[in-house]
Design a protein around this motif. Structure first.
Motif, short mmCIF file in Angstrom:
data_model
loop_
_atom_site.label_atom_id
_atom_site.label_comp_id
_atom_site.label_asym_id
_atom_site.label_seq_id
_atom_site.Cartn_x
_atom_site.Cartn_y
_atom_site.Cartn_z
N ILE A 184 9.06 1.99 -2.05
CA ILE A 184 8.56 1.81 -3.41
C ILE A 184 9.23 0.60 -4.06
N LEU A 185 8.40 -0.35 -4.49
CA LEU A 185 8.88 -1.54 -5.20
C LEU A 185 8.46 -1.52 -6.67
N PHE A 186 7.41 -0.75 -6.97
CA PHE A 186 6.88 -0.68 -8.33
C PHE A 186 6.76 0.79 -8.70
N PRO A 187 7.27 1.19 -9.86
CA PRO A 187 7.32 2.62 -10.21
C PRO A 187 5.96 3.31 -10.15
N ILE A 188 5.96 4.51 -9.60
CA ILE A 188 4.74 5.30 -9.49
C ILE A 188 4.13 5.55 -10.86
N SER A 189 4.95 5.83 -11.83
CA SER A 189 4.47 6.20 -13.17
C SER A 189 3.80 5.06 -13.92
N GLU A 190 4.04 3.81 -13.50
CA GLU A 190 3.53 2.66 -14.24
C GLU A 190 2.30 2.02 -13.59
N ARG A 191 1.78 2.64 -12.55
CA ARG A 191 0.67 2.00 -11.83
C ARG A 191 -0.66 2.23 -12.55
N LYS A 192 -1.51 1.22 -12.46
CA LYS A 192 -2.82 1.28 -13.11
C LYS A 192 -3.84 1.93 -12.18
N LYS A 193 -5.06 2.05 -12.65
CA LYS A 193 -6.13 2.68 -11.86
C LYS A 193 -6.62 1.70 -10.80
N HIS A 194 -5.81 1.55 -9.78
CA HIS A 194 -6.12 0.61 -8.70
C HIS A 194 -6.11 1.37 -7.38
N VAL A 195 -7.15 1.17 -6.58
CA VAL A 195 -7.35 1.87 -5.31
C VAL A 195 -7.27 0.86 -4.17
N GLN A 250 2.57 -8.15 6.82
CA GLN A 250 3.13 -6.84 6.50
C GLN A 250 3.84 -6.86 5.15
N THR A 251 4.50 -7.95 4.85
CA THR A 251 5.17 -8.08 3.55
C THR A 251 4.16 -8.02 2.41
N GLU A 252 3.03 -8.70 2.58
CA GLU A 252 1.99 -8.69 1.54
C GLU A 252 1.35 -7.31 1.41
N ILE A 253 1.17 -6.63 2.54
CA ILE A 253 0.58 -5.28 2.48
C ILE A 253 1.47 -4.35 1.67
N VAL A 254 2.78 -4.46 1.91
CA VAL A 254 3.72 -3.58 1.19
C VAL A 254 3.78 -3.93 -0.29
N SER A 255 3.96 -5.21 -0.60
CA SER A 255 4.22 -5.60 -1.99
C SER A 255 2.95 -5.76 -2.82
N ASP A 256 1.89 -6.33 -2.23
CA ASP A 256 0.71 -6.68 -3.01
C ASP A 256 -0.43 -5.68 -2.90
N ILE A 257 -0.37 -4.78 -1.90
CA ILE A 257 -1.48 -3.83 -1.71
C ILE A 257 -0.99 -2.40 -1.94
N TYR A 258 -0.07 -1.92 -1.10
CA TYR A 258 0.40 -0.54 -1.25
C TYR A 258 1.10 -0.32 -2.59
N ASN A 259 1.99 -1.23 -2.97
CA ASN A 259 2.75 -1.02 -4.20
C ASN A 259 1.96 -1.35 -5.46
N TRP A 260 0.85 -2.02 -5.29
CA TRP A 260 0.01 -2.34 -6.44
C TRP A 260 -0.99 -1.21 -6.71
N ALA A 261 -1.23 -0.36 -5.73
CA ALA A 261 -2.24 0.69 -5.85
C ALA A 261 -1.62 2.00 -6.32
N SER A 262 -2.42 2.74 -7.07
CA SER A 262 -2.01 4.10 -7.44
C SER A 262 -2.58 5.12 -6.46
N VAL A 263 -3.72 4.78 -5.83
CA VAL A 263 -4.38 5.69 -4.88
C VAL A 263 -4.72 4.93 -3.62
N PHE A 264 -4.43 5.53 -2.47
CA PHE A 264 -4.85 4.96 -1.19
C PHE A 264 -5.92 5.86 -0.59
#
Length: 359
Positions: A184-195, A250-264
């Motif tokens: 986790i790089l970005f708090p779960i509670s602060e994520r927007k409606k991004h899938v 892999q770095t982009e997937i972690v930081s820009d995709i997984y950590n940017w999303a609230s739902v996978f």
């Protein structure tokens, strides 16, 4: 100890099953094993390549490329002491002598079965039930070969018993997640409606259902945004409002995709273990997934994920909407999933694997 892994084709693109093998190879090498990973250029099933003249021409071209060009596996960190071999046509002569040789797919199991004892004790790493990639009777026959079977999920243990395999020949060694990389790089509670969702053109991955589910969810949650990523060109059926990332690192997937999303979203029809969903959970995503069997290793409905039947885009979309509309539910699912997935340790899995191959 010398250990060889045998892969069914060249790694021209990131593949989950290859990543698991590379992880084992690297971690065994760190423990002092002499490890070789052998890639074949000619074992891929015709069921995946198709028939007819155009596909025959494509296969000839692929064989020429495999013969004269060797891929660089830049999409996964591999211990430098691991020997990487790319052989267009495998044979007894081109496979080195080892103490243990590990088949990693039904095609390689057939080849390993034919090898003499000098090539090593025979082990079969079973990562899924691969009837989608070859004739079922040949796939089933490999399960009954007299060699140790390492299965990555409990449903595969049950499948082996159904196929007549003795439980004494099967060893359960689950996949794991590198929680130093997937975190986790970005708090779960602060994520927007991004899938977010991973795309694969293989029918068994159910990407058409996943895209349909995201589209249906958008109609009910208009402010929703989505990112889809994969190795192929942008799918024509993907709506224009969806961002598509091709070949992210892999770095982009972690930081820009997984950590940017609230739902996978995971839409597979069947999975051996399902790596992307587990990686997304380790990065704080709430998981909306089809019940693809392998996902049950870490996904418990309404506890660590929301599950729906395979091939049901409506059910998948309903769970996406539930998570987006109910922030308390989303955070609870995401936090439970994060804690669950951290229990799958590579140190434990490699130790279990070592016990199997050294018994």
């Amino acid at each position: 100890m010398r250990v060889s892994f045998l892969l069914p084709h060249f790694p021209w693109r990131p593949i989950g099953g290859f990543r698991v093998v590379y992880e084992y190879a690297s971690r065994l090498a760190m423990r002092g094993y002499e490890v070789t990973v052998i890639h074949s250029g000619q074992l891929r099933s015709s069921q995946l390549e198709g028939e007819g003249l155009p596909n025959a021409v494509w296969r000839v071209g692929k064989n020429l490329v495999n013969r004269f060009f060797q891929p660089k596996v830049g999409w996964h960190n591999i211990n430098p002491s691991v020997r990487m071999k790319f052989i267009n046509k495998l044979s007894e002569r081109t496979i080195p002598e080892s103490d243990v040789i590990v088949a990693t797919a039904w095609q390689t199991a057939e080849l390993v079965m034919s090898l003499p004892p000098t090539k090593g004790k025979k082990v079969y790493l079973i990562q899924s039930y691969e009837d989608w990639s070859g004739p079922r009777e040949r796939v089933d026959a490999t399960w009954r070969f007299p060699m140790k079977k390492v299965v990555i999920a409990k449903w595969l243990l049950r499948k082996g018993i159904e196929l007549g395999v003795s439980p004494k020949e099967m060893f359960y060694v689950p996949n794991a997640i590198d929680t130093e990389k997937y975190r986790i790089l970005f708090p779960i509670s602060e994520r927007k409606k991004h899938v977010s969702m991973a795309y694969s053109p293989l029918a068994v991955k159910g990407a058409v259902d996943g895209i349909r589910a995201i589209t249906l969810a958008k109609e009910l949650v208009p402010e929703m945004e989505a990112t889809v990523f994969g190795t192929s060109t942008r799918p024509s059926l993907l709506p224009k409002w969806v961002t598509y990332r091709r070949n992210p690192s892999q770095t982009e997937i972690v930081s820009d995709i997984y950590n940017w999303a609230s739902v996978f979203v995971s839409s597979s029809l069947i999975e051996g273990w399902s790596l992307p969903g587990a990686e997304a959970m380790a990065c704080g995503c709430a998981l909306s997934s089809t019940d693809s069997k392998g996902v049950r290793e870490y996904a418990e409905h309404n506890v660590t994920a929301l599950l729906s039947p395979p091939a049901s885009p409506i059910g998948l979309s309903e769970n996406i909407v539930r998570l987006l509309r109910d922030d308390h539910l989303r955070q609870r699912i995401a936090e439970n999933g994060y804690m669950r997935i951290r229990s799958f340790s590579w140190d434990k899995s490699v130790e279990m694997f070592c016990q199997v191959i050294t018994q």
